[in-house]
Write an enzyme that holds these catalytic residues in place. Sequence first.
Site, PDB file in Angstrom:
ATOM      1  N   LEU A  23      -7.492   0.178   7.775  1.00 18.35           N
ATOM      2  CA  LEU A  23      -6.366   0.367   8.681  1.00 18.35           C
ATOM      3  C   LEU A  23      -5.751   1.735   8.400  1.00 18.35           C
ATOM      4  O   LEU A  23      -5.507   2.084   7.238  1.00 18.35           O
ATOM      5  CB  LEU A  23      -5.297  -0.714   8.470  1.00 18.35           C
ATOM      6  CG  LEU A  23      -5.559  -2.105   9.055  1.00 18.35           C
ATOM      7  CD1 LEU A  23      -4.438  -3.052   8.663  1.00 18.35           C
ATOM      8  CD2 LEU A  23      -5.702  -2.059  10.570  1.00 18.35           C
ATOM      9  N   ASP A  24      -5.496   2.511   9.453  1.00 19.75           N
ATOM     10  CA  ASP A  24      -4.848   3.810   9.293  1.00 19.75           C
ATOM     11  C   ASP A  24      -3.427   3.617   8.752  1.00 19.75           C
ATOM     12  O   ASP A  24      -2.827   2.550   8.912  1.00 19.75           O
ATOM     13  CB  ASP A  24      -4.785   4.540  10.631  1.00 19.75           C
ATOM     14  CG  ASP A  24      -6.157   4.953  11.135  1.00 19.75           C
ATOM     15  OD1 ASP A  24      -7.065   5.109  10.303  1.00 19.75           O
ATOM     16  OD2 ASP A  24      -6.319   5.098  12.372  1.00 19.75           O
ATOM     17  N   PRO A  25      -2.848   4.653   8.134  1.00 26.04           N
ATOM     18  CA  PRO A  25      -1.472   4.527   7.624  1.00 26.04           C
ATOM     19  C   PRO A  25      -0.474   4.083   8.697  1.00 26.04           C
ATOM     20  O   PRO A  25       0.473   3.348   8.387  1.00 26.04           O
ATOM     21  CB  PRO A  25      -1.163   5.946   7.123  1.00 26.04           C
ATOM     22  CG  PRO A  25      -2.499   6.484   6.721  1.00 26.04           C
ATOM     23  CD  PRO A  25      -3.468   5.927   7.733  1.00 26.04           C
TER      24      PRO A  25
END
Length: 287
Positions: A37-39
């Site tokens: 998951l991206d930040p």
Amino acid sequence: MFGLLNLNKHAGATSRDVVNRVLRIVHPLKVGHAGTLDPLATGVLVVCIGSATKLIEHVQRMPKSYRGSFLLGRRSASDDTEQEVELLADAPEPSRAEVEAALPALTGEIQQRPPAYSAINVGGRKAYDLARSGAPPELPPRPVTVYSLTVVAYDYPELVLDIECGSGTYVRAIGRDLAASLGTAAVMSALERTAIGPFKVEEAVAPKSLTAENLPGHLLPAALATSALPRLDATPADIEELRHGRFIERAGYKAKDEIAVYDPSGALFALAKKRPSGKLQPVRVFA
């Protein structure tokens, strides 16, 4: 410590940050996550502990559900708000009916071009590293599966979609391509992964709440990762053979089937494959 954690990643943290937090608690055991998951994103991050790290690919294959928010009439190099956002001049304002009419073309098995800011390897380097250095790569489209797209809310410029998709799908790219089909552009402003297979965000645990004392109580059976596989309930004699890497005889499985083998107590013991001889060969033994 052979199992899975269903964690609710908070915005601003990387998936690696979450893994490192778990690793500090269970070291020296191995820890890995199933699906970055991206930040910017929040929600379900399945973390595998111990020998369960061998099951990461099985979790990654599971269907995923997301709720994504997009801002129309805007673009950025990363297709989200992590990079500088440019406001389009005189951008059209599609109606909800026009948005919904465009969704079927982006469902099913489609060809999707990954964002330049992604973790895909290009000549031994991450695409996002190339993009940050000023040389964003032109990534070729690849097949992904989108099971459903549903408009949850739309009040221009904000569009909220529920998305069910397969592995490798970039939600940012769905927003980008949907907007392009409507003659405009879009950036993703928020993303929550609401489920991976049986792992739901409502049941997920905040990583910051984990301690050495409570982590074992949150550990889920590793067998959840193999729920889609054919099952074999092994006898004690089968277990002894498989433990030593020997084949066992079993009928009723298809050629090249990967099979989840359970011991007499009902715990996941191994993964096996059917060979041309008809026998089952252990390929992963967890005990």
